[in-house]
Scaffold this motif. Structure first.
Motif: not given
Ligand SMILES: [Zn+2]
Length: 325
Positions: A16-24, A233-235, A293-296
């Motif tokens: 899968y795509a790398p997890i965005p830093k914002s998700a960690l 808001a992003l969700h 968003l992580a895991a999209a």
């Protein structure tokens, strides 16, 4: 090393795509938990995947949720903070956010003279499910309840079904915080089927209700950091994009050829039609949110959420199809 059953090898698992830093989020300690201050005497605990919260007061500790994955680390986290702050480490009150085992399954660990509080539907569902790990709440409410312990005020409210029939909003007006579980995952997409939710329309409307409260910190129940208003808001944008895409795909895909193709196997026609709508609706959303968003890009997550929202558009909002002339 573990490997999947049925002969599959780990090498066959998808990338899968790398997890965005914002998700960690935060890193748990050696014991497997992290405890942090939200504001003043309100704290949150995580094992990296699940979250709970507690309030230390002059009269004792109020605990909000008890995920079994954190389990006995809840008391360790409370002990750590109580020792630092020189306050009682005794849990005197326990609040259920909702009845699900993965957020309340360690409630029975706190079995002293504990007042348990929850929505009346939480009590009904826990009586139905009969799990000794989740003792039923003694104090219940229908719409709102103000919990006052040691000079602190916590506002509990039920605004209709969403993720579950009994999922409540827990507002800490003196701590600029809302606790609302299993709807928004900060930095991550919902898992399967709108985060395994029962009422899709209620789930889609819940973030706006959460944003109606004044708060800066959201304890969302999952993953390794607190959520912000921007996360909500992003969700909301992700869900709105799925809804718009599902609406477009429902209108664009003609079901007739699928039913013609499968003839008397009506269910095969249903599957071909709805799968085609789902694929068309989910593809642009997966593309837009991968890396955001992580895991999209875990297709089952965006795809099953899209399927569920598309079904709700047909069955709840309507029309499910044209009325026969
Ligand atoms: Zn749940």
């Amino acid at each position: 090393m573990t490997s999947p059953a049925s002969g599959a090898s780990l090498a066959d698992l998808p990338e899968y795509a790398p997890i965005p830093k914002s998700a960690l989020g935060v890193a748990p300690n050696e014991q497997g938990y992290y405890v942090g201050r939200v504001e003043r005497n309100l704290y949150w605990v995580t094992d990296g995947v699940y979250q709970a919260a507690f309030l230390t007061t002059a009269e004792g500790v109020v605990l909000f949720d008890a995920p079994p994955s954190i389990g006995h680390n809840l008391q360790r986290a409370i002990d750590e903070i109580a020792a630092e702050d020189g306050v009682s480490n005794t849990v005197t009150h326990f609040v259920y956010s909702h009845h699900h085992h993965d957020h309340g399954g360690a409630a029975s660990i706190f079995d002293g003279n504990v007042v348990r509080i929850g929505h009346e539907e939480t009590r009904r569902l826990l009586l139905r499910d009969g799990d000794p790990g989740r003792p039923v709440p003694d104090v219940t409410f229908a719409d709102t309840y103000t919990l006052e312990v040691g000079g602190e005020h916590v506002e509990l409210a039920w605004h209709g079904p969403n993720h579950s029939p009994d999922n409540i909003y827990i507002h800490f007006p003196g701590h600029d915080t809302l606790m609302f579980i299993d709807v928004v995952n900060a930095g991550w997409v919902p898992i399967y089927n709108v985060n395994l939710s029962e009422d899709v329309i209620g789930y889609m409307g819940a973030p706006a209700i959460a944003l109606d409260y004044p708060w800066t910190h959201l304890i969302s129940g999952h993953l390794g950091r607190l959520a912000t208003r921007d996360d909500v808001a992003l969700h909301q944008q992700y869900i709105a994009d799925i809804e718009a895409s599902a609406r477009e795909a429902l209108a664009a895909v003609n079901p007739v050829p699928f039913y013609m193709h499968y003839g008397e196997n009506f269910w095969a026609g249903v599957k071909a039609h709805l799968d085609t709508v789902t694929e068309r609706a989910a593809a642009p959303v997966i593309a837009k949110y991968t890396g955001v968003l992580a895991a999209a890009d875990i297709e089952e997550f965006t795809r099953t959420t899209t399927f569920q929202i598309m079904q709700s558009l047909r069955l709840d909002r309507g029309p499910s199809g044209p009325v026969h002339p």
